[in-house]
Write a protein that holds these residues in place. Structure first.
Motif, mmCIF file in Angstrom:
data_model
loop_
_atom_site.group_PDB
_atom_site.id
_atom_site.type_symbol
_atom_site.label_atom_id
_atom_site.label_comp_id
_atom_site.label_asym_id
_atom_site.label_seq_id
_atom_site.Cartn_x
_atom_site.Cartn_y
_atom_site.Cartn_z
ATOM 1 N N SER A 270 0.812 -1.216 0.000
ATOM 2 C CA SER A 270 0.000 0.000 0.000
ATOM 3 C C SER A 270 0.850 1.273 0.000
ATOM 4 O O SER A 270 0.464 2.288 -0.583
ATOM 5 C CB SER A 270 -0.954 0.003 1.201
ATOM 6 N N LYS A 274 0.260 4.282 -2.657
ATOM 7 C CA LYS A 274 -0.003 5.663 -2.249
ATOM 8 C C LYS A 274 0.940 6.628 -2.964
ATOM 9 O O LYS A 274 0.504 7.669 -3.475
ATOM 10 C CB LYS A 274 0.161 5.800 -0.728
ATOM 11 N N GLN A 293 -9.418 6.320 -10.625
ATOM 12 C CA GLN A 293 -10.819 6.086 -10.234
ATOM 13 C C GLN A 293 -10.969 4.701 -9.602
ATOM 14 O O GLN A 293 -11.664 4.530 -8.596
ATOM 15 C CB GLN A 293 -11.720 6.210 -11.471
ATOM 16 N N ALA A 295 -8.631 3.161 -8.081
ATOM 17 C CA ALA A 295 -7.890 3.183 -6.812
ATOM 18 C C ALA A 295 -8.713 3.776 -5.674
ATOM 19 O O ALA A 295 -8.350 3.631 -4.503
ATOM 20 C CB ALA A 295 -6.592 3.965 -6.981
ATOM 21 N N LEU A 296 -9.820 4.408 -6.013
ATOM 22 C CA LEU A 296 -10.693 4.940 -4.959
ATOM 23 C C LEU A 296 -11.261 3.815 -4.102
ATOM 24 O O LEU A 296 -11.673 4.038 -2.960
ATOM 25 C CB LEU A 296 -11.836 5.754 -5.577
ATOM 26 N N ASP A 297 -11.295 2.595 -4.650
ATOM 27 C CA ASP A 297 -11.800 1.436 -3.910
ATOM 28 C C ASP A 297 -10.680 0.618 -3.272
ATOM 29 O O ASP A 297 -10.900 -0.528 -2.847
ATOM 30 C CB ASP A 297 -12.609 0.532 -4.860
ATOM 31 N N ASP A 298 -9.499 1.191 -3.222
ATOM 32 C CA ASP A 298 -8.357 0.479 -2.639
ATOM 33 C C ASP A 298 -8.665 0.118 -1.181
ATOM 34 O O ASP A 298 -9.261 0.913 -0.444
ATOM 35 C CB ASP A 298 -7.104 1.359 -2.694
ATOM 36 N N ARG A 301 -7.034 2.877 3.182
ATOM 37 C CA ARG A 301 -7.694 4.175 3.188
ATOM 38 C C ARG A 301 -6.798 5.293 2.654
ATOM 39 O O ARG A 301 -7.260 6.169 1.912
ATOM 40 C CB ARG A 301 -8.139 4.507 4.630
ATOM 41 N N SER A 304 -6.754 5.392 -1.195
ATOM 42 C CA SER A 304 -7.970 5.973 -1.775
ATOM 43 C C SER A 304 -8.011 7.491 -1.582
ATOM 44 O O SER A 304 -8.460 8.228 -2.469
ATOM 45 C CB SER A 304 -9.218 5.318 -1.174
ATOM 46 N N GLU A 308 -7.992 10.159 -4.684
ATOM 47 C CA GLU A 308 -9.008 11.197 -4.825
ATOM 48 C C GLU A 308 -8.366 12.575 -5.002
ATOM 49 O O GLU A 308 -8.805 13.382 -5.834
ATOM 50 C CB GLU A 308 -9.923 11.194 -3.598
#
Length: 318
Positions: A270, A274, A293, A295-298, A301, A304, A308
């Motif tokens: 992760s 990031k 887009q 990666a927003l559901d990664d 936290r 994501s 964003e």
């Protein structure tokens, strides 16, 4: 209740002369708790006690008292064969030494004791004075890797040093720890060969920590000449190397690396994902939006959140 401090002090001084170690331990602990500057001389004497336990407590007590009169005696203690005694003395000296002690430190540095010399080199980092440069450079050729490592690290802390050719060769030192320290130090120098040396270490050094440190220094240099090597390092086997390579690319955006950054956005670690999201945001390329887009559901936290932010940054440039 009135306490006769002098009488109490004399009592512990007498006990410090005892042949019984237990008595001397009681005395030095009592002097520590007494917390009076009047106890400094006695504690300095205790630093030379035959008992390591007594020495350690004396060093701790002098650290707490923070009286600069103890500096010369504590410097001698840095040569102790016991690491705990040396550690206590170094901690105390870290609070006490200042620019006024520079010449004293340089004089002590001439003594042939590796423990003493390593610790003096560490203390010179606090003073930051470029006058110590010749002494520091003299250890670059030491037969002891501990001294080479300490010296190249100390160089990083010296004010006004921007060019230092003797430091460059240590990036190829036989010792891993020396190369690790050198890779970090080179990032703070401005020699013409720095970027080339760091990129070679980033790609070819067998030690992953050297490669990681080379990436950290390349982030400081922020030179686009490193991009070909950075592209290769994005596939490094160790995740920390990939992570810090991405931090370099955040400072040196290159549109040709868009596919590589998108791939890094799916890294198993992760921390890497990031950094990839941040790098894509800095690239400000709309072709990265679909990947960001997703990666927003990664599951992480932070990933994501940074995805964003990258999306918003790209939209501002469209």
């Amino acid at each position: 209740m009135f306490t006769d401090t002098d009488s109490e002090l004399n009592q512990w001084l007498e006990m410090l002369r005892s042949v019984n170690e237990g008595d001397r331990l009681v005395a030095v602990k009592s002097l520590q708790h007494l917390g009076e500057d009047a106890a400094v001389d006695a504690l300095i004497i205790a630093l030379e006690d035959e008992s390591i336990a007594v020495q350690k407590i004396a060093a701790s007590a002098l650290w707490e008292l923070a009286n600069p009169l103890a500096v010369p005696a504590l410097l001698k203690t840095l040569a102790s064969p016991d690491i705990e005694v040396r550690t206590e003395a170094l901690s105390a000296l870290g609070e006490l030494v200042n620019t006024e002690h520079l010449l004293l430190l340089l004089d002590v540095l001439n003594q042939e004791n590796i423990n003493l010399q390593v610790n003096i080199l560490i203390l010179l980092r606090k003073i930051h004075d470029v006058q110590s440069l010749p002494a520091v450079l003299s250890f670059f050729d030491s037969k002891y890797p501990e001294l080479r490592e300490a010296a190249i690290t100390t160089l990083r802390y010296l004010n006004q040093v921007q060019i230092c050719p003797p430091a460059l060769s240590l990036i190829n030192d036989s010792d891993n720890n020396v190369r690790r320290a050198t890779a970090l130090t080179l990032g703070h120098l401005a020699d013409q060969e720095i970027v080339e040396l760091l990129t070679k270490s980033l790609i070819f050094d067998p030690d992953w920590q050297v490669r990681r440190n080379a990436a950290k220094s390349l982030a400081i240099q922020a030179n686009s000449d490193a991009i070909p090597a950075l592209k290769i390092a994005l596939k490094d086997e160790h995740w920390q190397v990939r992570k810090f390579t991405l931090q370099v690319l955040q400072k040196t955006p290159d549109q040709n690396l868009l596919p590589d950054l998108i791939k890094a956005l799916t890294d198993e670690y992760s921390d890497v994902r990031k950094e990839a999201a941040i790098a894509l945001g800095n690239l400000e390329n709309a072709d990265a939006l679909n990947a960001l887009q997703q990666a927003l559901d990664d599951p992480d936290r932070d990933v994501s959140i940074y995805a964003e932010r990258a999306i918003k940054k790209i939209h501002l440039t469209i």
